[in-house]
Scaffold this motif. Sequence first.
Motif, PDB file in Angstrom:
ATOM      1  N   UNK A 168       0.833  -1.208   0.000  1.00 21.41           N
ATOM      2  CA  UNK A 168       0.000   0.000   0.000  1.00 21.41           C
ATOM      3  C   UNK A 168       0.866   1.256   0.000  1.00 21.41           C
ATOM      4  N   UNK A 169       1.865   1.324   0.865  1.00 24.08           N
ATOM      5  CA  UNK A 169       2.724   2.503   0.933  1.00 24.08           C
ATOM      6  C   UNK A 169       3.602   2.636  -0.316  1.00 24.08           C
ATOM      7  N   UNK A 170       3.844   1.509  -1.003  1.00 19.80           N
ATOM      8  CA  UNK A 170       4.605   1.555  -2.260  1.00 19.80           C
ATOM      9  C   UNK A 170       3.704   1.813  -3.459  1.00 19.80           C
ATOM     10  N   UNK A 171       2.401   2.000  -3.180  1.00 20.20           N
ATOM     11  CA  UNK A 171       1.401   2.283  -4.227  1.00 20.20           C
ATOM     12  C   UNK A 171       1.268   1.133  -5.222  1.00 20.20           C
ATOM     13  N   UNK A 172       1.497  -0.083  -4.740  1.00 16.01           N
ATOM     14  CA  UNK A 172       1.307  -1.256  -5.584  1.00 16.01           C
ATOM     15  C   UNK A 172      -0.045  -1.915  -5.331  1.00 16.01           C
ATOM     16  N   UNK A 173      -0.750  -1.480  -4.277  1.00 15.11           N
ATOM     17  CA  UNK A 173      -2.039  -2.084  -3.936  1.00 15.11           C
ATOM     18  C   UNK A 173      -2.852  -1.089  -3.116  1.00 15.11           C
ATOM     19  N   UNK A 174      -4.129  -1.397  -2.937  1.00 19.89           N
ATOM     20  CA  UNK A 174      -4.991  -0.544  -2.146  1.00 19.89           C
ATOM     21  C   UNK A 174      -4.795  -0.760  -0.657  1.00 19.89           C
ATOM     22  N   UNK A 175      -5.573  -0.019   0.137  1.00 22.49           N
ATOM     23  CA  UNK A 175      -5.461  -0.125   1.593  1.00 22.49           C
ATOM     24  C   UNK A 175      -5.955  -1.495   2.045  1.00 22.49           C
ATOM     25  N   UNK A 176      -5.240  -2.141   2.979  1.00 26.68           N
ATOM     26  CA  UNK A 176      -5.647  -3.480   3.451  1.00 26.68           C
ATOM     27  C   UNK A 176      -7.069  -3.476   4.007  1.00 26.68           C
ATOM     28  N   UNK A 177      -7.817  -4.528   3.674  1.00 25.16           N
ATOM     29  CA  UNK A 177      -9.202  -4.650   4.102  1.00 25.16           C
ATOM     30  C   UNK A 177      -9.355  -5.776   5.124  1.00 25.16           C
ATOM     31  N   UNK A 178     -10.444  -5.691   5.885  1.00 24.71           N
ATOM     32  CA  UNK A 178     -10.748  -6.745   6.843  1.00 24.71           C
ATOM     33  C   UNK A 178     -11.098  -8.042   6.111  1.00 24.71           C
ATOM     34  N   UNK A 179     -10.724  -9.156   6.700  1.00 24.50           N
ATOM     35  CA  UNK A 179     -11.093 -10.455   6.140  1.00 24.50           C
ATOM     36  C   UNK A 179     -12.470 -10.851   6.670  1.00 24.50           C
ATOM     37  N   UNK A 180     -13.250 -11.502   5.828  1.00 23.11           N
ATOM     38  CA  UNK A 180     -14.600 -11.888   6.201  1.00 23.11           C
ATOM     39  C   UNK A 180     -14.851 -13.361   5.908  1.00 23.11           C
ATOM     40  N   UNK A 181     -15.654 -13.998   6.729  1.00 24.94           N
ATOM     41  CA  UNK A 181     -15.971 -15.407   6.518  1.00 24.94           C
ATOM     42  C   UNK A 181     -16.955 -15.593   5.372  1.00 24.94           C
ATOM     43  N   UNK A 182     -17.522 -14.490   4.856  1.00 25.32           N
ATOM     44  CA  UNK A 182     -18.441 -14.578   3.720  1.00 25.32           C
ATOM     45  C   UNK A 182     -17.705 -14.807   2.406  1.00 25.32           C
ATOM     46  N   UNK A 183     -16.395 -14.628   2.417  1.00 27.70           N
ATOM     47  CA  UNK A 183     -15.604 -14.876   1.213  1.00 27.70           C
ATOM     48  C   UNK A 183     -15.674 -16.362   0.841  1.00 27.70           C
ATOM     49  N   UNK A 184     -15.865 -16.632  -0.442  1.00 29.35           N
ATOM     50  CA  UNK A 184     -15.966 -18.038  -0.883  1.00 29.35           C
ATOM     51  C   UNK A 184     -14.693 -18.826  -0.589  1.00 29.35           C
ATOM     52  N   UNK A 185     -13.553 -18.163  -0.664  1.00 31.57           N
ATOM     53  CA  UNK A 185     -12.273 -18.830  -0.451  1.00 31.57           C
ATOM     54  C   UNK A 185     -11.685 -18.439   0.896  1.00 31.57           C
ATOM     55  N   UNK A 186     -11.271 -19.430   1.667  1.00 27.99           N
ATOM     56  CA  UNK A 186     -10.593 -19.225   2.934  1.00 27.99           C
ATOM     57  C   UNK A 186      -9.286 -20.006   2.900  1.00 27.99           C
ATOM     58  N   UNK A 187      -8.256 -19.510   3.604  1.00 23.50           N
ATOM     59  CA  UNK A 187      -6.965 -20.203   3.571  1.00 23.50           C
ATOM     60  C   UNK A 187      -6.112 -19.844   4.777  1.00 23.50           C
ATOM     61  N   UNK A 188      -5.097 -20.652   4.996  1.00 21.57           N
ATOM     62  CA  UNK A 188      -4.048 -20.330   5.963  1.00 21.57           C
ATOM     63  C   UNK A 188      -2.756 -20.969   5.483  1.00 21.57           C
ATOM     64  N   UNK A 189      -1.625 -20.390   5.905  1.00 18.64           N
ATOM     65  CA  UNK A 189      -0.305 -20.874   5.488  1.00 18.64           C
ATOM     66  C   UNK A 189       0.506 -21.255   6.716  1.00 18.64           C
ATOM     67  N   UNK A 190       1.164 -22.411   6.640  1.00 14.36           N
ATOM     68  CA  UNK A 190       2.057 -22.855   7.700  1.00 14.36           C
ATOM     69  C   UNK A 190       3.403 -23.228   7.096  1.00 14.36           C
ATOM     70  N   UNK A 191       4.431 -23.315   7.938  1.00 11.66           N
ATOM     71  CA  UNK A 191       5.792 -23.573   7.467  1.00 11.66           C
ATOM     72  C   UNK A 191       6.279 -24.943   7.917  1.00 11.66           C
ATOM     73  N   UNK A 192       7.213 -25.459   7.160  1.00 13.40           N
ATOM     74  CA  UNK A 192       7.831 -26.744   7.485  1.00 13.40           C
ATOM     75  C   UNK A 192       9.042 -26.496   8.377  1.00 13.40           C
TER      76      UNK A 192
END
Length: 339
Positions: A92-116
């Motif tokens: 956002x500060x580099x003007x490559x994307x818009x302001x971060x938005x809240x995540x919602x459970x209404x979104x069709x896609x949900x995800x999480x990332x974990x590390x090995x």
Amino acid sequence: MKKEDLVKVLKGYKFRIYPNEKQIQYFIQTFGCVRFTYNHLLHARQKALQAGDYQTQVSPASLKRDYPFLKKTDSLALANAQRNLDRAFKNYFSKRAGYPKLKTKKNNWQSYTTNNQKHTIYFVGNQLKLPKLKSLVTVNLHRKVAGEIKSATVSAQNNQMFFVSLLCLEEINPLPKTGTTIGVAYCPENLVQMSAVNRLPVYKQETLQYQLDKAIKRLEVRAKAAKRRKVLLEQAKNYQKQKSKVQKLYMAKNDQKKNYIDQLTYRLVHDYDCICLEKQPEFTENTKFSETDWQHFLRKIQYKARWYDKQLVFVDSIEKENETKCFTIEQVGKKLINQ
């Protein structure tokens, strides 16, 4: 092949997974905890920015003290939520994307990332071990995973279809040199028009498109039926079933197009040492392949060219010869020779 000739790259794999009921509940809870953590960190960052400070004292560790239910989920998933938020603000500060938005459970896609970490993610046959899960998850392992697994992203569409994306560090062998060059221009019908005779991978979506059009019409009929009965679409079971069918057909159509682009880009870097690409194509609407598809094609062929030690050259656009907006073989070849 000498060891020093090998190139180490980060390569992604995506597989369909079939979790049992307990695993599904764990995934859904983890999605919720990651959303909860991300949104709380976003609120804290917003307050800090309003106070003239970028840093905040709120972290996943502090949230665990205030909200003990977060301790039941994967700590690395929460840490990655914080990293994703940091990346979103940097963009956002580099003007490559818009302001971060809240995540919602209404979104069709949900995800999480974990590390090995210390072999916490690994395969046992066609089953995958993930952190915090005591049981193995069944995977549709349609291709072999090589190299070291660095991270895993579990995603779900409407909490019904589950997938895992693995990021692996692999050693890539450069492809043998062929001593040949080809010119590639954008074409709305086949995505590419080439200056040499080369058979394209098979790409037929007529049957799938017919099924999709038919399913959409049926969805519209069921929406009207629900409206006549004065039933909300969210509560209309027949409508929701048909909506799920339409979504699956859309996904199949997109997957088929991605597979076509994967095959096409690999064939080009396999068969040619130098690939000359059209620099500024002219795009039209309502075509089989859009500007987005062309950009996807460019991203694929650029990293594959780096992997396999092939050369890419961008050439200026040339005039179109007819209404189809496709380049003829003679036009592309002549332009490449002149440049």
